[in-house]
Design an enzyme around this catalytic site. Sequence first.
Site, PDB file in Angstrom:
ATOM      1  N   HIS A   1       0.793  -1.537  -0.055  1.00 24.13           N
ATOM      2  CA  HIS A   1       0.016  -0.013  -0.069  1.00 24.13           C
ATOM      3  C   HIS A   1       0.800   1.269  -0.048  1.00 24.13           C
ATOM      4  CE1 HIS A   1      -2.705  -3.073   1.047  1.00 24.13           C
ATOM      5  NE2 HIS A   1      -3.828  -2.201   0.740  1.00 24.13           N
TER       6      HIS A   1
ATOM      7  N   ILE B   1       3.120  -0.431  20.452  1.00 18.45           N
ATOM      8  CA  ILE B   1       1.755  -0.308  19.967  1.00 18.45           C
ATOM      9  C   ILE B   1       1.219  -1.888  19.352  1.00 18.45           C
ATOM     10  CG2 ILE B   1       0.226   0.406  18.195  1.00 18.45           C
ATOM     11  CD1 ILE B   1       1.760   3.038  18.518  1.00 18.45           C
TER      12      ILE B   1
ATOM     13  N   ASP C   1      -4.404  -4.691  11.391  1.00 16.68           N
ATOM     14  CA  ASP C   1      -4.800  -4.080  10.012  1.00 16.68           C
ATOM     15  C   ASP C   1      -5.201  -5.080   9.203  1.00 16.68           C
ATOM     16  OD1 ASP C   1      -4.927  -2.734   7.844  1.00 16.68           O
ATOM     17  OD2 ASP C   1      -2.944  -2.024   7.968  1.00 16.68           O
TER      18      ASP C   1
ATOM     19  N   LYS D   1     -17.643 -15.880   7.972  1.00 17.46           N
ATOM     20  CA  LYS D   1     -17.616 -14.808   9.096  1.00 17.46           C
ATOM     21  C   LYS D   1     -16.929 -13.658   8.395  1.00 17.46           C
ATOM     22  CE  LYS D   1     -16.937 -17.965  12.827  1.00 17.46           C
ATOM     23  NZ  LYS D   1     -16.174 -18.272  13.874  1.00 17.46           N
TER      24      LYS D   1
END
Length: 332
Positions: A44, A168, A172, A225
């Site tokens: 990305h 952290i 994602d 799901k």
Amino acid sequence: MKVTFEQLKAAFNRVLISRGVDSETADACAEMFARTTESGVYSHGVNRFPRFIQQLENGDIIPDAQPKRITSLGAIEQWDAQRSIGNLTAKKMMDRAIELAADHGIGLVALRNANHWMRGGSYGWQAAEKGYIGICWTNSIAVMPPWGAKECRIGTNPLIVAIPSTPITMVDMSMSMFSYGMLEVNRLAGRQLPVDGGFDDEGNLTKEPGVIEKNRRILPMGYWKGSGMSIVLDMIATLLSDGASVAEVTQDNSDEYGVSQIFIAIEVDKLIDGPTRDAKLQRIMDYVTTAERADENQAIRLPGHEFTTLLAENRRNGITVDDSVWAKIQAL
């Protein structure tokens, strides 16, 4: 091949300015593309840049447009991106959610008429770095069949959840087993996927990324799901932003633009004191990572913790860029 951060940013900046983007906007956009790539999210960042330029040239992205606030309801705001540059606008919207959370404990910004935000994890990370829980997601053009179908009718609709732990912790993830960007990364590297990522033309599960890229029969995460999650995320983003759904983006637009996005920030420190927060998070992380390993040589991983290592390696050794991708950018 290896390039430096400065080389990468300069290459992006050159192309943006040559397409008529003003210097300040070009610099900020190039910075975000380079930071994404430096963080190890090549799919990305650098790999996505030629596609971004294609949409810029086609007029899908309006480089001088600015997001406009439409509605304010205290902790909730609704904005129109006006087809502005996706990553720059997404950063502004998470900043706004953080400002709202500072006042109300929670802030939610619903954005319509937006462009692809590139790496969604950047905005969750942005909140977590400031001590907030960051949650965001976007819908997309229809690029995945719903469970039980062969035809693409739902989006991969990536969801990000970032926690202000040390380091952290962040998920994602698209609602597919792999994003199309990661299919490309594996195909360019000549690798099969580590697990099944979609179906081949005969309807059999396959690990071949090129086959899935071509036939678009990508596998929803968790089968039915992930399919269900994709649908409800699309519904929420559409309703809260009063924006376009996956169906509208796909049927009404010539390409993937005008999408709907959600940005949420929660100020944890309004609910729990710092030492207690840190102790609780550390206990969770320790409990998970000390589980008996299935493979003694493979450590238990926590989501997002690898980005700190990847960033350090890329800063030390240079950023890996696929030769063919770099050639495309040089030719732009």
